[in-house]
Scaffold this active site. Structure first.
Site, PDB file in Angstrom:
ATOM      1  N   TRP A   1       3.697 -64.233-144.025  1.00 43.22           N
ATOM      2  CA  TRP A   1       3.927 -64.187-142.604  1.00 43.22           C
ATOM      3  C   TRP A   1       5.385 -64.903-142.323  1.00 43.22           C
ATOM      4  O   TRP A   1       5.723 -65.988-142.972  1.00 43.22           O
ATOM      5  CB  TRP A   1       3.045 -64.987-141.864  1.00 43.22           C
ATOM      6  CG  TRP A   1       2.972 -65.141-140.300  1.00 43.22           C
ATOM      7  CD1 TRP A   1       2.655 -64.350-139.251  1.00 43.22           C
ATOM      8  CD2 TRP A   1       3.916 -66.438-139.588  1.00 43.22           C
ATOM      9  NE1 TRP A   1       2.982 -64.922-138.157  1.00 43.22           N
ATOM     10  CE2 TRP A   1       3.655 -65.962-138.507  1.00 43.22           C
ATOM     11  CE3 TRP A   1       4.388 -67.563-139.942  1.00 43.22           C
ATOM     12  CZ2 TRP A   1       4.265 -66.600-137.347  1.00 43.22           C
ATOM     13  CZ3 TRP A   1       4.842 -68.308-139.228  1.00 43.22           C
ATOM     14  CH2 TRP A   1       4.972 -68.013-137.810  1.00 43.22           C
TER      15      TRP A   1
ATOM     16  N   ASP B   1       2.263 -60.153-122.809  1.00 44.71           N
ATOM     17  CA  ASP B   1       1.859 -60.247-124.133  1.00 44.71           C
ATOM     18  C   ASP B   1       0.225 -61.211-123.953  1.00 44.71           C
ATOM     19  O   ASP B   1      -0.078 -60.986-122.860  1.00 44.71           O
ATOM     20  CB  ASP B   1       2.811 -61.083-125.040  1.00 44.71           C
ATOM     21  CG  ASP B   1       2.670 -60.765-126.547  1.00 44.71           C
ATOM     22  OD1 ASP B   1       1.588 -61.357-127.317  1.00 44.71           O
ATOM     23  OD2 ASP B   1       3.323 -59.774-126.924  1.00 44.71           O
ATOM     24  N   ASP B   2      -0.007 -61.618-125.151  1.00 41.63           N
ATOM     25  CA  ASP B   2      -1.502 -62.271-125.166  1.00 41.63           C
ATOM     26  C   ASP B   2      -1.645 -63.177-123.952  1.00 41.63           C
ATOM     27  O   ASP B   2      -0.622 -63.898-123.442  1.00 41.63           O
ATOM     28  CB  ASP B   2      -1.436 -63.186-126.488  1.00 41.63           C
ATOM     29  CG  ASP B   2      -2.828 -63.612-126.782  1.00 41.63           C
ATOM     30  OD1 ASP B   2      -3.641 -63.159-126.071  1.00 41.63           O
ATOM     31  OD2 ASP B   2      -2.838 -64.283-128.062  1.00 41.63           O
TER      32      ASP B   2
ATOM     33  N   ARG C   1      -7.284 -68.083-137.263  1.00 40.22           N
ATOM     34  CA  ARG C   1      -6.693 -68.477-135.861  1.00 40.22           C
ATOM     35  C   ARG C   1      -8.049 -68.454-134.765  1.00 40.22           C
ATOM     36  O   ARG C   1      -7.869 -67.808-133.864  1.00 40.22           O
ATOM     37  CB  ARG C   1      -5.965 -67.386-135.357  1.00 40.22           C
ATOM     38  CG  ARG C   1      -4.607 -67.293-134.493  1.00 40.22           C
ATOM     39  CD  ARG C   1      -4.081 -66.279-134.062  1.00 40.22           C
ATOM     40  NE  ARG C   1      -3.105 -66.742-133.155  1.00 40.22           N
ATOM     41  CZ  ARG C   1      -2.339 -65.817-132.074  1.00 40.22           C
ATOM     42  NH1 ARG C   1      -3.081 -64.839-131.811  1.00 40.22           N
ATOM     43  NH2 ARG C   1      -1.340 -66.155-131.236  1.00 40.22           N
TER      44      ARG C   1
ATOM     45  N   LYS D   1       0.895 -52.758-126.884  1.00 44.35           N
ATOM     46  CA  LYS D   1       1.095 -53.357-128.230  1.00 44.35           C
ATOM     47  C   LYS D   1      -0.194 -54.062-128.839  1.00 44.35           C
ATOM     48  O   LYS D   1      -0.917 -54.516-128.105  1.00 44.35           O
ATOM     49  CB  LYS D   1       1.959 -54.806-127.748  1.00 44.35           C
ATOM     50  CG  LYS D   1       2.307 -55.795-129.159  1.00 44.35           C
ATOM     51  CD  LYS D   1       2.993 -56.643-128.882  1.00 44.35           C
ATOM     52  CE  LYS D   1       3.346 -57.820-130.142  1.00 44.35           C
ATOM     53  NZ  LYS D   1       3.995 -58.875-129.502  1.00 44.35           N
ATOM     54  N   TRP D   2      -0.520 -52.950-129.762  1.00 43.84           N
ATOM     55  CA  TRP D   2      -1.774 -53.353-130.432  1.00 43.84           C
ATOM     56  C   TRP D   2      -1.692 -54.278-131.629  1.00 43.84           C
ATOM     57  O   TRP D   2      -1.128 -54.110-132.486  1.00 43.84           O
ATOM     58  CB  TRP D   2      -2.223 -52.092-130.816  1.00 43.84           C
ATOM     59  CG  TRP D   2      -3.647 -52.054-131.558  1.00 43.84           C
ATOM     60  CD1 TRP D   2      -4.056 -52.742-132.636  1.00 43.84           C
ATOM     61  CD2 TRP D   2      -4.717 -51.065-131.235  1.00 43.84           C
ATOM     62  NE1 TRP D   2      -5.424 -52.405-132.867  1.00 43.84           N
ATOM     63  CE2 TRP D   2      -5.551 -51.296-132.219  1.00 43.84           C
ATOM     64  CE3 TRP D   2      -4.936 -50.076-130.419  1.00 43.84           C
ATOM     65  CZ2 TRP D   2      -7.063 -50.622-132.153  1.00 43.84           C
ATOM     66  CZ3 TRP D   2      -6.169 -49.615-130.512  1.00 43.84           C
ATOM     67  CH2 TRP D   2      -7.341 -49.857-131.319  1.00 43.84           C
ATOM     68  N   ASP D   3      -2.213 -55.569-131.373  1.00 43.65           N
ATOM     69  CA  ASP D   3      -2.116 -56.623-132.344  1.00 43.65           C
ATOM     70  C   ASP D   3      -3.345 -56.648-133.216  1.00 43.65           C
ATOM     71  O   ASP D   3      -4.451 -56.130-132.860  1.00 43.65           O
ATOM     72  CB  ASP D   3      -1.854 -57.791-131.397  1.00 43.65           C
ATOM     73  CG  ASP D   3      -0.903 -58.975-132.238  1.00 43.65           C
ATOM     74  OD1 ASP D   3      -0.729 -58.865-133.607  1.00 43.65           O
ATOM     75  OD2 ASP D   3      -0.630 -59.808-131.837  1.00 43.65           O
ATOM     76  N   MET D   4      -3.124 -57.505-134.167  1.00 44.23           N
ATOM     77  CA  MET D   4      -4.330 -57.690-135.307  1.00 44.23           C
ATOM     78  C   MET D   4      -3.841 -58.965-136.052  1.00 44.23           C
ATOM     79  O   MET D   4      -2.915 -58.756-136.851  1.00 44.23           O
ATOM     80  CB  MET D   4      -4.351 -56.399-135.989  1.00 44.23           C
ATOM     81  CG  MET D   4      -5.540 -56.121-137.011  1.00 44.23           C
ATOM     82  SD  MET D   4      -5.745 -57.530-138.479  1.00 44.23           S
ATOM     83  CE  MET D   4      -7.001 -56.694-139.051  1.00 44.23           C
ATOM     84  N   ASN D   5      -4.657 -60.148-135.808  1.00 47.17           N
ATOM     85  CA  ASN D   5      -4.055 -61.507-136.278  1.00 47.17           C
ATOM     86  C   ASN D   5      -4.666 -62.076-137.160  1.00 47.17           C
ATOM     87  O   ASN D   5      -4.413 -63.169-137.407  1.00 47.17           O
ATOM     88  CB  ASN D   5      -3.752 -62.127-134.964  1.00 47.17           C
ATOM     89  CG  ASN D   5      -2.744 -62.045-134.221  1.00 47.17           C
ATOM     90  OD1 ASN D   5      -1.603 -61.865-134.578  1.00 47.17           O
ATOM     91  ND2 ASN D   5      -2.838 -61.655-133.076  1.00 47.17           N
TER      92      ASN D   5
ATOM     93  N   ASP E   1       7.022 -61.799-136.855  1.00 51.14           N
ATOM     94  CA  ASP E   1       6.879 -62.819-135.766  1.00 51.14           C
ATOM     95  C   ASP E   1       8.091 -63.345-135.939  1.00 51.14           C
ATOM     96  O   ASP E   1       8.453 -64.397-135.100  1.00 51.14           O
ATOM     97  CB  ASP E   1       5.721 -63.621-135.813  1.00 51.14           C
ATOM     98  CG  ASP E   1       4.608 -63.034-135.280  1.00 51.14           C
ATOM     99  OD1 ASP E   1       4.909 -62.092-134.400  1.00 51.14           O
ATOM    100  OD2 ASP E   1       3.639 -63.609-135.311  1.00 51.14           O
TER     101      ASP E   1
END
Ligand code: DGJ
Length: 731
Positions: free
Chosen positions: A199, A366-367, A443, A476-480, A548
């Site tokens: 990361w 964003d988030d 997370r 924006k398709w996130d995946m954390n 990031d």
């Protein structure tokens, strides 16, 4: 046609502009042997090149079958019958044995390229490419295996995939089904090139000699991952950026993979790439079929840059789809590093006002806009606008932003659920977890069982409603997080080995649905930074958040590794605040702009907190992006100096396809005392054309710039940068 079959000698040929690939039918049994992949040659090679007659195969009664099968370079090796290297196909019969081996039955050659059902893949019509479909079989099992090869006419790329059809009349368990194998001789001449990281330091370049035994890359995280990349490069030891032979292999897939080079004592080298066989087992009922993801093979006789160009051209023209294909991408401001979770309509509008005044085109929220989401401990899965933060919902916010002249984009993370969410409270079974075991959180979140249609439908309906409530033009398709606790009660005990792959298929199905319902949407994939930066994702989103880590100097190496394979137009790259939130480094605003310029350009900072000097630089940066972004995005990219290698400076160059404009982006990371000006040999120019340098006004021939080189100016400060433009002048 770039594909042909020569009946007289049993040789299949695939020809691309600079490469030839040959497959040979061997013996009465018609084994499928790999005869050649390399520089283009006009004639078919004799089967002696397969080394069958060599003394490697001694026997009093003639050739030993085991020695023969173990030595034969094989197109698509089965398992357990003599070839002792990595198997590509392993099937378990109802009796419990796993041996299989393929021979030729038939073939088809046709123009264009078929789609892969449910999977992302490169595409092309009969004017672009030709396909060879070899129908192979295991005669004893009665199994049919279709090997697909597509040769592109203008790009040195061959795309391969495999379809296993259970024509045995009985159920089978598919234990291994890799996408491609490449057998070749290695007499100590090759290096392996791979990308590794973590990361905030994704895709660091690693080059080392191929050594004995197995080596390579893999992921069992359920995503292609920050740590490794589904890519293998094989280089002649002396290959440089512009010279030597280089092979590339890249998997069009976003989940678990194995990419491996295996060198035997006798100098046989086998490269394989495909879904990782560990954690994979696919149940095939009689009559069912399994389609592997596609592997892209490239060949270059012009060094690493030739490989890079083949991948870039292929992905820009035959993988990326939709209205933004080869089109300028909007400049944007993203509020993540500006506000994290702490914002409301007023704050976003304040950022928007500054952005609009500076000429930025889009604002991305964003988030934190939904459910109970004031930190990363809760709320995922509750895709309803938090009206406490955004009264009047998205509609009001977006209308205000649109009035300012800004377009609007929204962040989502559809594959996840927070244990502290209404979704989880209502449907705990929607999350991947194992009964009786505390699920492993990362997370503070769990992964939804996206393999299940009802889970996909539920999440999609919520997100669809939000996106339909306002003028959302970008997602924006996130995946954390990585996958753990991979168990689904919806699948029977004998099908749990399908879950990782079914998850990936579920993600693809969801993204396809989104693009179908919102055909003008610009989708940007993201995975906790660049944890799922792969060709599979590129099929759905023309751009992907690279990392990031937005700090400009660290970004140089991340972007260098990424652009080895992926077009600059696919890399999300933003100017962030200083000191950097990632590593506390402070760099000039201008240099942050230069480092972000070649990618999909944006800002990731609080526009209301910029100094007047910083603000004043933005219109110029946007103008550079407008003018030269398309050259970086659509042109030929060259790496002239690598900060990763020299630890002092970074120089990249892009040349427009018509060779009229070239841009050189130069960052002097470490200013060294008494250092002479760096001389770089430019690349990709028209030898006889004349080009004027924006730096000195000097006019010189392309040959002059390329072979005598350009002296880059000493910039005098650490972290300084310069953009030099060469424009062709009328003669
Ligand atoms: C990870 C992404 O990479 C960031 O850009 C940001 O969107 C955060 N997630 C939000 O949680």
């Amino acid at each position: 046609m770039s594909v042909s079959f020569h009946e007289s000698n049993g040789v299949f040929r695939l020809d691309t502009p600079n490469a030839t690939y040959m497959i040979s039918l061997v013996d009465e049994e018609r084994f499928l042997a790999h005869l050649y992949f390399g520089r283009r040659i006009p004639d078919d090679l004799p089967r002696e090149m397969l080394r069958i007659p060599e003394e490697d195969y001694p026997s009093r009664k003639g050739r030993e079958r085991l020695a023969f099968l173990d030595g034969l370079p094989t197109e698509y090796p089965g398992h357990g019958l003599g070839d002792m290297k990595q198997s590509c196909l392993e099937v378990e019969t109802p009796e419990g044995y796993r041996c299989c081996g393929l021979t030729y039955r038939d073939h088809r050659i046709f123009g264009g390229k078929p789609k892969l059902p449910g999977l992302p893949a490169t595409y092309g019509g009969p004017e672009d490419c030709d396909t060879l479909e070899i129908i192979a079989e295991d005669k004893v099992l009665g199994l049919t295996v279709r090997l697909f090869y597509t040769a592109f006419r203008k790009i040195d790329a061959i795309c391969r995939s495999v379809r296993v059809e259970n024509t045995t009349g009985r159920p089978l368990r598919l234990r291994t089904a890799l996408s491609a194998c490449l057998d070749m001789d290695d007499q100590g001449q090759y290096d392996l090139l791979t990308l590794h990281g973590n990361w905030s330091a994704e895709r660091m370049i690693n080059r080392r000699p191929v050594t004995m035994g197995k080596q390579g890359v893999s992921s069992r995280r359920g995503i292609s991952s920050h740590q490794e990349q589904p890519f293998l490069g094989l280089l002649e030891r002396t290959a440089t950026q512009t010279r030597g032979q280089v092979y590339g292999m890249n998997l069009v897939y976003s989940g678990n993979f194995l990419g491996q080079a295996e060198l035997t004592q006798q100098g046989q080298l086998r490269l394989v790439l495909g879904i990782h066989p560990e954690d994979f087992c696919w149940h095939l009922e009689a009559g069912e079929a399994f389609q592997t993801p596609e592997a892209v093979l490239t060949y270059s006789c012009t060094g690493i840059s030739g490989m890079t160009h083949a991948f870039h051209d292929l992905y820009r023209n035959h993988l990326i789809r939709g209205p933004y294909k080869n089109k300028p991408r909007p400049s944007l401001v993203n509020n993540w590093e500006a506000t994290y979770f702490r914002f409301d309509t007023e704050k976003i509008l304040a950022i928007g006002r500054e952005a609009a005044a500076a000429g930025i085109e889009m604002l991305v929220l964003d988030d934190g806009w939904f459910g109970k989401r004031d930190d990363d401990c809760s709320g995922l899965g509750d895709w309803v606008v938090n009206e406490g933060k955004l009264p009047g919902g998205l509609k009001h916010l977006v209308e205000e932003l649109n009035r300012m002249g800004l377009r609007f984009g929204l962040w989502v993370e559809p594959e996840m659920v927070s244990p502290d969410s209404d979704l989880y409270r209502a449907h705990p079974d929607y999350a991947l977890q194992i009964p009786g075991r505390v699920p492993t959180e990362s997370r503070q979140q769990l992964v939804l069982d996206i393999s299940r249609k009802e889970v996909r439908d539920h999440v999609y309906a919520m997100i669809h409603k939000v996106l339909s409530s306002a003028n959302v033009e970008y997602v924006k398709w996130d995946m954390n997080r990585a996958l753990t606790d991979v168990y689904s009660p919806a699948l029977g005990p004998d099908r749990q080995g399908e879950l990782y792959h079914r998850y990936v298929l579920g993600v693809y199905e969801l993204q396809e649905r989104l693009l179908t319902d919102f055909p003008n949407l610009l989708l940007e994939n993201c995975c906790s930074g660049g944890g799922r930066f792969d060709p599979g994702m590129l099929y759905y989103s023309p751009q992907i958040w690279t990392s990031d880590n937005t700090e400009a100097i660290d970004r140089l190496r991340i972007q260098e590794g990424t652009s080895l394979i992926y077009p600059l137009s696919s890399m999300g790259a933003h100017v962030a605040a200083c000191p950097s939130h990632t590593n506390n480094r402070t760099t000039p605003f201008a240099t942050r702009g230069r480092v972000a310029l070649p990618g999909c350009f944006g800002y990731e900072l609080d526009m209301t907190k910029l100094t007047p000097e910083e603000k004043a630089l933005i219109p110029g940066q946007l103008e550079e992006y407008r003018k030269y972004g398309p050259v970086f995005h659509n042109g030929d990219y060259y790496r002239l100096a690598s900060f990763g290698e020299n630890h002092a400076c970074d120089v990249i160059m892009a040349v427009s396809k018509d060779k009229r404009v070239a841009v050189i982006n130069y960052v002097e990371v470490e200013n060294r005392a008494r250092c002479r000006a760096l001389r770089v040999e430019l690349a990709g120019l028209e030898e006889t054309a004349l080009y004027r340098s924006s730096l000195t006004g000097e006019v010189r021939s392309g040959a002059g710039w390329m072979y005598a080189g350009m002296l880059l100016p000493r910039l005098e400060w650490d972290y300084s940068s310069a953009l030099i433009v060469l424009e062709a002048v009328a003669q």
